[in-house]
Design an enzyme around this catalytic site. Sequence first.
Site: not given
Length: 238
Positions: A70, A72
């Site tokens: 991922d 953020d």
Amino acid sequence: MRKITLALSAFCLLFTLNSTVVDAHASSPSPLYPGTNVAKLAEQAPIHWVSVAQIENSLVGRPPMAVGFDIDDTVLFSSPGFWRGQKTYSPGSDAYLKNPEFWEKMNNGWDEFSIPKEVARALISMHVKRGDSIYFITGRSETRTETVSKTLQDDFLIPADNMNPVIFAGDKAGQNTKTQWLREKNIKMFYGDSDNDITAAHDVGVRGIRVLRASNSTYKPLPMAGAFGEEVIVNSEY
């Protein structure tokens, strides 16, 4: 007589001073912080903690594979861009997350204000050394152009042979948009900070590993790391 008077005066003075000290102690407020000890400092939540070194050791003897991250709060502390987006497009609300103008800005330059996380440097370096193929799968909305891929490649020194363009899975109500990409790209390990990252991995039988979200992230509330029995990387909040 004079000696007796002096002795009595000295006794009275001593009694008065002692009473003052006792009264001062009695009236002092209890300390705001009671302090701590080594045993308390050593306490850890009873979850499956792992280090980057332990993850690397668990992969010894395994051939190169596809691994996913991922973005953020997992590899980038990107709150500055999201903070600016909220202030610019929807002060006091999260409506900016549905605004295409925000995503055009965020995906085309605002990550210059994002801080690469040290845990991500260590993880990506380890996987590159193994010869793994690196994928980034984000819940950000897709935009016509993007500079996120180059930013990540530059920030983490990822060779072209290991790097893949960022996958913008987007956000759809009632759907974990990352699941299909984990399956399609044959991802074997997936790192993420949110519950959706871990459940997406588990849904397709992938090894999901939790990275801690920094406590000053704009993305609240903070998730409960380890809630799904997943591995959680120590000291991964930065």
